[in-house]
Write an enzyme that holds these catalytic residues in place. Structure first.
Site, PDB file in Angstrom:
ATOM      1  N   LEU A 656      58.104  -9.714 -58.760  1.00 31.27           N
ATOM      2  CA  LEU A 656      57.012  -9.968 -57.816  1.00 31.27           C
ATOM      3  C   LEU A 656      56.885  -8.809 -56.836  1.00 31.27           C
ATOM      4  O   LEU A 656      57.860  -8.416 -56.184  1.00 31.27           O
ATOM      5  CB  LEU A 656      57.274 -11.270 -57.036  1.00 31.27           C
ATOM      6  CG  LEU A 656      56.154 -11.646 -56.063  1.00 31.27           C
ATOM      7  CD1 LEU A 656      54.910 -12.107 -56.818  1.00 31.27           C
ATOM      8  CD2 LEU A 656      56.614 -12.720 -55.077  1.00 31.27           C
ATOM      9  N   HIS A 657      55.693  -8.253 -56.736  1.00 29.57           N
ATOM     10  CA  HIS A 657      55.481  -7.131 -55.813  1.00 29.57           C
ATOM     11  C   HIS A 657      54.137  -7.262 -55.121  1.00 29.57           C
ATOM     12  O   HIS A 657      53.132  -7.622 -55.727  1.00 29.57           O
ATOM     13  CB  HIS A 657      55.595  -5.779 -56.531  1.00 29.57           C
ATOM     14  CG  HIS A 657      54.784  -5.689 -57.777  1.00 29.57           C
ATOM     15  ND1 HIS A 657      55.215  -6.163 -58.997  1.00 29.57           N
ATOM     16  CD2 HIS A 657      53.552  -5.172 -58.005  1.00 29.57           C
ATOM     17  CE1 HIS A 657      54.304  -5.945 -59.913  1.00 29.57           C
ATOM     18  NE2 HIS A 657      53.266  -5.343 -59.340  1.00 29.57           N
TER      19      HIS A 657
END
Ligand code: AMP
Length: 760
Positions: A656-657
């Site tokens: 997740l970014h």
């Protein structure tokens, strides 16, 4: 740091609206449709894209985010209209009585429109049953019963109720066309009055609906569907009913549904030939080429037109061609009509039309998304006939868009020019493209006269029509790729046929022939699983998504880089800007803007937005706070920057970014449509919205339709359309238009205090 928190939804006020007030007469759009027909999505999409200030009045959220009463809606709508804002009435509004009170709002300058989302009951029911986290809690099994019941009482709106314009949409395509129409409506634009689209036959209950109800798989709180049919009414509707304010469940005592289609209310009744029932059929209107000023022989020209139309018929799909002339006594029109009839050419697909090519929709009621211009070789305004009329009606936008594409045209050639949305032909007539065509000249007073050499002349005129129709085919192809409605096969040979059109439309084709890199990448790495790789869409991480149908996807080794950095930042000291227990911050290796950072979550197994659940809320907030901190740092260095923080609905990289990206998009790494649209369509989910959704629903909405990445290139500020990335970049380098109101709300944009160009 300035927070550009312009009121998001049902409230009125805010600088933006006040600033826009002076430009426009407000419009009130009463949406009419059952639950699940897409009313809120309609508002959302228009509000995101529109340069006009809109306020959505929704009874499900009117009470501080909770369901309220119709009276509250009326007050809120009245206030917004008074502030000069345009308003969506986002309720079902399925009967006259429900609509009547809203029709009394506003002064005489406020135009009232209805948009009828008259989708098949089956679709509305299926959507309502399946949805979760609905604002009005109308979901699960109870939704089926309510929708069914409402539709039984449906009364389609009529102009006589006080509407200036009514748009009927019976399928997704028509809904999208209506969304596009309202998206393109600038602050001072208006739309033609009247009824558009087709009314349904008003069948009250779909045949076999009970069978369908039994089949649906209810989600959430309802018991067996059959037992809910009589019982369930949404909470706020009950409230209304009890307080005698008219519930939307159809419990009012107004007259039953009307089947009337008054004369003059329908497009069909007002226009000739195949103009009716055509709201969203792609149509090319073209004048006869070379027969006016260039004095080409009419008999020969009519033979060529009919021959070329006949050749092109099988590539048209559901699209249409219209030969247009100003005069009803036009010789070329009658010759072509007779010859086409002799050849049994389908009159629904090819017809002649008497009217001004620059006013086909507003005056003639014929909607044509593409018009052809019998151009001069310099592609300049002036002269007479269609060329002067089209350049005149389109305004300077057409001249500059043409100049951007090509400098001149050879006889027999055509060039497709996408019309900027600033052109009146776009906003008033719905014309999205102009195709300039140059035919052969037989007039000694004009350049390149062929001195009656009809061997050459006929050849060039044939080529001109081929180029014109190929240009239209390239536009159709783009349409079809969006809708995936028609088979690709029809256009397999199109690349070869497209040779006639000069390079401009070839570019359109290349853009249209988009295949997301992402899916290519996934295809080529089906089995490359790293040691920690799992299937992120198996929904095992997020119990909220267990009911959703996701495809299984694996991460290729190329997609692991961010995961590796998040897990072992110490091994990437040169790349990492900041590390904490929760996050790692680094520069995007292929920045798509001057400033483009990634804030990586450091939780094992949290690969993407689809994995996020309520337990991750604190982490999402931390990621957002860190992103904001870095944006502020950059703003200290360069106060002209503007930032947006958000996630891709479907990332290409594992872990997740959060993207922290400046809005200049000035980067050599921004190379294609996918890049642009991944940051400038609904595919990009603003961090603020993700946080809100996860806190309310336990999950974020994923806008994962690949069509979003294939959409045409539009400026993120003024929403003008551009044919390719270089042109788009050239435009955004200088565009100073305010951002669309959607972005100005809820602190979706972050900038230096006092940077007024955003909201002014
Ligand atoms: P997404 O499509 O949301 O997964 O975005 C992934 C981002 O990671 C893109 O903007 C890429 O440019 C960027 N990227 C790809 N590889 C690397 C890497 N090794 N280091 C930093 N950023 C990367």
């Amino acid at each position: 740091m300035e927070k550009m928190d312009i009121d998001r939804d049902t409230e009125s006020g805010g600088e933006n609206g006040a600033a826009e007030k002076k430009h426009s007469a407000a419009i009130m759009v009463v949406l009419v449709g059952a639950p699940g027909s897409g009313k809120s999505t309609f508002c959302d999409q228009v509000m995101r894209a529109s340069s006009r200030p809109w306020v959505r009045v929704c009874q499900d959220t009117i009470g501080n985010g909770k369901a309220g009463t119709k009276a509250q809606c009326l007050t809120s709508a009245a206030t917004a209209l008074k502030d000069g804002k345009s308003v969506f009435i986002d309720r079902c509004n399925l009967d006259i009585e429900q609509r009547a009170d809203f029709m009394k709002l506003g002064d005489s300058k406020v135009e009232k429109h209805a948009v009828v989302l008259d989708l098949p009951a089956k679709i509305c029911i299926s959507r309502s049953v399946k949805r979760t986290g609905h604002e009005g809690k109308l979901q699960g099994g109870k939704a089926a019963a309510v929708v069914n019941r409402m539709l039984q009482k449906k009364e389609l709106p009529k102009l006589s109720e006080g509407f200036a314009r009514i748009t009927f949409c019976q399928d997704e395509k028509e809904v999208q066309a209506a969304i596009d129409t309202y998206c393109g409506l600038g602050p001072s634009d208006s739309l033609p009055s009247g009824c558009f689209g087709q009314k349904s036959s008003n069948a009250k209950v779909q045949l076999g609906i009970m069978k369908f109800l039994k089949k649906v798989d209810p989600v959430g709180d309802a018991g067996p569907v059959a037992s809910t049919v009589q019982e369930h009414i949404p909470d706020q509707e009950n409230k209304d009913k009890n307080s005698n304010q008219g519930a939307e469940d159809g419990t009012s005592t107004s007259a039953s549904a009307s089947k009337d289609v008054k004369n003059g209310e329908d497009l069909d009744s007002s226009s000739t030939c195949a103009a009716g029932s055509s709201y969203n059929v792609p149509t090319l209107a073209f004048p006869s080429i070379s027969t006016a000023d260039f004095q080409f022989n009419l008999e020969k020209a009519s033979d060529i037109i009919v021959e070329k139309v006949e050749e092109f018929m099988n590539k048209l799909g559901s699209a249409r061609l219209a030969l247009v002339d100003l005069s009803s006594g036009s010789k070329i029109l009658s010759l072509v009509k007779t010859k086409a009839a002799k050849k049994n050419i389908d009159p629904n697909k090819f017809f002649t039309f008497v009217g001004d090519i620059t006013q086909l929709y507003s005056v003639g009621g014929l909607r044509c998304n593409v018009i052809a211009n019998a151009a001069n070789w310099r592609l300049k305004p002036g002269g007479g006939g269609t060329n002067a009329a089209i350049f005149n009606a389109a305004g300077p936008a057409l001249e500059s868009a043409t100049k951007e594409r090509i400098g001149s045209l050879a006889p027999g050639k055509a060039v497709v020019v996408p019309l900027p949305s600033s052109s009146p032909l776009f906003s008033r007539e719905g014309v999205t493209h102009v195709i300039h065509v140059l035919g052969p000249n037989m007039n000694p007073k004009r350049p390149n006269c062929l001195n009656n050499d009809y061997v050459k002349g006929c050849k060039i005129l044939s080529e001109a029509y081929s180029s014109l129709f190929d240009g239209f085919a390239s536009i159709l192809r783009t349409h079809r790729e969006f809708s995936k409605e028609n088979s690709e096969d029809q256009f397999k040979s199109q690349d070869q046929q497209g040779r006639g059109a000069q390079n401009g439309d070839q570019k359109v084709k290349r853009e249209a022939a988009f295949e997301p890199e992402r899916s290519k990448k996934y295809k080529s790495f089906p089995k490359e699983l790293g040691p920690n790789t799992k299937c992120p869409l198996d929904t095992s991480n997020n119990p909220e998504r267990k009911d959703e149908k996701h495809t299984t996807k694996t991460w290729g080794s190329w997609a692991q880089a961010l995961y590796d950095i998040a897990m072992h930042p110490e091994k990437h000291k040169n790349d990492v800007l900041d590390t904490s227990q929760d996050v790692v911050v680094l520069n995007d290796m292929y920045p798509k803007s001057q400033k483009h950072l990634l804030v990586l979550a450091r939780v094992e197994g949290l690969d993407r937005l689809a994995d996020v659940s309520k337990e991750h809320l604190p982490l999402l907030k931390t990621m957002h706070a860190v992103g904001l901190k870095w944006a502020e740092e950059f703003l200290n260095e360069n106060e002209s920057l503007i930032f947006r923080l958000g996630y891709h609905s479907v990332p290409s990289m594992r872990q997740l970014h959060l993207h922290v990206i400046s809005q200049d998009f000035n980067s050599k790494h921004l190379k294609n449509k996918k890049h642009w649209n991944s940051f400038n369509s609904l595919f990009f989910r603003d961090s603020v919205d993700v946080i809100e959704e996860v806190s309310q629903n336990g999950k974020a909405t994923l806008n994962d339709d690949e069509k979003l990445l294939a959409m045409e290139l539009r400026c993120h500020r003024c929403r003008s359309a551009h044919p390719n990335i270089p042109r788009l970049k050239a435009h955004i380098g200088s565009c100073q238009a305010p951002f669309p109101s959607f972005l100005l709300q809820n602190v979706r944009l972050v900038c230096t205090p006092g940077k007024m160009q955003i909201g002014s």
